[in-house]
Scaffold this motif. Structure first.
Motif, PDB file in Angstrom:
ATOM      1  N   TYR A 232       7.036  -5.944   2.216  1.00 37.84           N
ATOM      2  CA  TYR A 232       5.658  -6.369   2.417  1.00 37.84           C
ATOM      3  C   TYR A 232       5.614  -7.399   3.539  1.00 37.84           C
ATOM      4  CZ  TYR A 232       5.392  -4.113  -2.107  1.00 37.84           C
ATOM      5  OH  TYR A 232       5.494  -3.198  -3.128  1.00 37.84           O
ATOM      6  N   ALA A 267       0.851  -7.007   3.554  1.00 38.82           N
ATOM      7  CA  ALA A 267       0.602  -7.826   2.371  1.00 38.82           C
ATOM      8  C   ALA A 267      -0.871  -7.767   1.977  1.00 38.82           C
ATOM      9  CB  ALA A 267       1.006  -9.265   2.648  1.00 38.82           C
ATOM     10  N   ASN A 342       3.606  -8.683  -3.406  1.00 37.37           N
ATOM     11  CA  ASN A 342       2.960  -8.155  -2.203  1.00 37.37           C
ATOM     12  C   ASN A 342       1.741  -8.967  -1.785  1.00 37.37           C
ATOM     13  OD1 ASN A 342       1.319  -7.408  -4.368  1.00 37.37           O
ATOM     14  ND2 ASN A 342       0.583  -5.572  -3.329  1.00 37.37           N
TER      15      ASN A 342
END
Length: 359
Positions: A232, A267, A342
């Motif tokens: 991420y 993200a 994430n």
């Protein structure tokens, strides 16, 4: 490090010990000792400087780049921001309007000059009956100052027949300055602490962090079971752009270990709205202090990494070092925020008011 006077005193003392006489300052020997002391002092300074550059903990500039190269790292260049431009007209179009790639737009003009420009990265067609078309775009140069607030881009530099204006419905983000010595040093030292072997989490982390525009990454082994890895990515204070994510995913698909499924994703931004009261020291204007606190908070959130928890103590520490701030009270949020693997905490709205005076 010895200086000139220390070298000269030591040589004069040794000369006196060896000969039984002191070297007169005006004598040939005295002058020679002074000349030699000068050269030894200069050489000593160069040796000390070289000692500092010999270790990554203290090296700087090009020397630090050399150390980074031994670990397969290189200094990241400034990255441009990216976002969406909305090109529009006042009335619905009677026919399709082709919009080419490379349309240049800019911020509001200052002093007759458009300081920052944005260029569309794809072509499109404004269909008949529509009044606007959205196209991806990026700044024409790198730097954190290329990030732009919603609605800031409003100058259509490249004329497009049938279109009258432009705006950006959302912020341009992801712009970052070139990597500083401290940032490169931190990445380099981390590579020593966590050695990549081509198959562990350190490998995927180092690989992703090597791209311009990536400020943080979080690697999750076995994200979907055995043989899977999740990566991420984020820039400074914003998720990584989709174009950059696609590029890294394509490169990782070639570099990954055999029989491993790698998922690369931007993200998930989690905006945090802050509410606080402040009190300045004597003579400090409220509005200037408010702006300084807002900038402190902006810088703090730009430094958060993917998967990093938001601690109220850290927010308070960032505020505490604001020049002119005497006291503050953070009223929202009221508790620490825990991030998923994430997630990236970003700065939402900032509401600042005067702290009530207690009589």
């Amino acid at each position: 490090m010895s200086d000139y006077s220390e070298f000269l005193s030591a040589m004069q003392a040794e000369y006196a010990a060896q000969t039984g006489f002191s070297a007169d300052d005006a004598s040939d020997i005295g002058i020679r000792l002074k000349v030699l002391a000068t050269q030894l002092a200069a050489l000593s300074g160069r040796v000390e400087a070289l000692k500092a550059e010999a270790f990554p903990q203290t090296a700087s500039n090009g020397w630090l780049d050399y150390h980074a190269e031994t670990r397969g790292l290189s200094r990241k260049a400034a990255a441009p921001s990216s976002g969406t431009l909305r090109l529009y007209r006042d009335t619905p179009s009677a026919a399709d309007i082709s919009v080419p790639e490379g349309v240049v737009c800019a911020l509001r003009q200052t002093g007759g000059e458009a300081e920052l420009r944005f260029v569309t990265t794809a072509a499109g067609v404004l269909e008949a009956g529509d009044t606007s078309i959205d196209l991806p775009a990026r700044a024409d140069r790198g730097g954190a100052d290329t990030n732009a607030a919603p609605g800031a881009v409003c100058v259509l530099v490249t004329p497009v027949q049938g279109l009258s204006g432009v705006t950006n419905p959302a912020a341009f983000s992801g712009g970052a300055d070139a990597e500083t010595d401290d940032q490169l040093r931190a990445r380099l030292l981390r590579s020593f602490a966590s050695i990549s072997n081509g198959a562990n989490a350190a490998f995927y982390y180092d690989f992703a962090m090597g791209f311009d525009g990536i400020a943080s990454a979080n690697v999750v082994p076995r994200v979907s079971g055995r043989g899977t890895v999740g990566v991420y990515l984020a820039g400074e204070g914003a998720p990584a752009s989709s174009e950059l994510v696609q590029e890294i995913e394509a490169r990782l698909s070639q570099a990954r270990e055999i029989n491993v499924d790698v998922t690369v994703a931007s993200a998930q931004a989690v905006p945090v709205n802050l509410t606080l009261q402040i009190e300045g020291t004597s003579g400090v204007e409220f509005e200037s202090l408010k702006a300084a606190c807002t900038q402190r908070l902006t810088d703090f959130f730009r430094g958060l990494a993917v998967g990093q928890d938001l601690l109220l103590s850290s927010v308070g520490d960032a505020l505490y070092h604001t020049e002119g701030l005497y006291n503050y009270k953070l009223t929202a949020p009221t508790a620490d925020q825990e991030a998923e693997a994430n997630q990236l905490f970003t700065l939402g709205t900032v509401t600042i008011s005067r702290m009530a005076v207690v009589s």
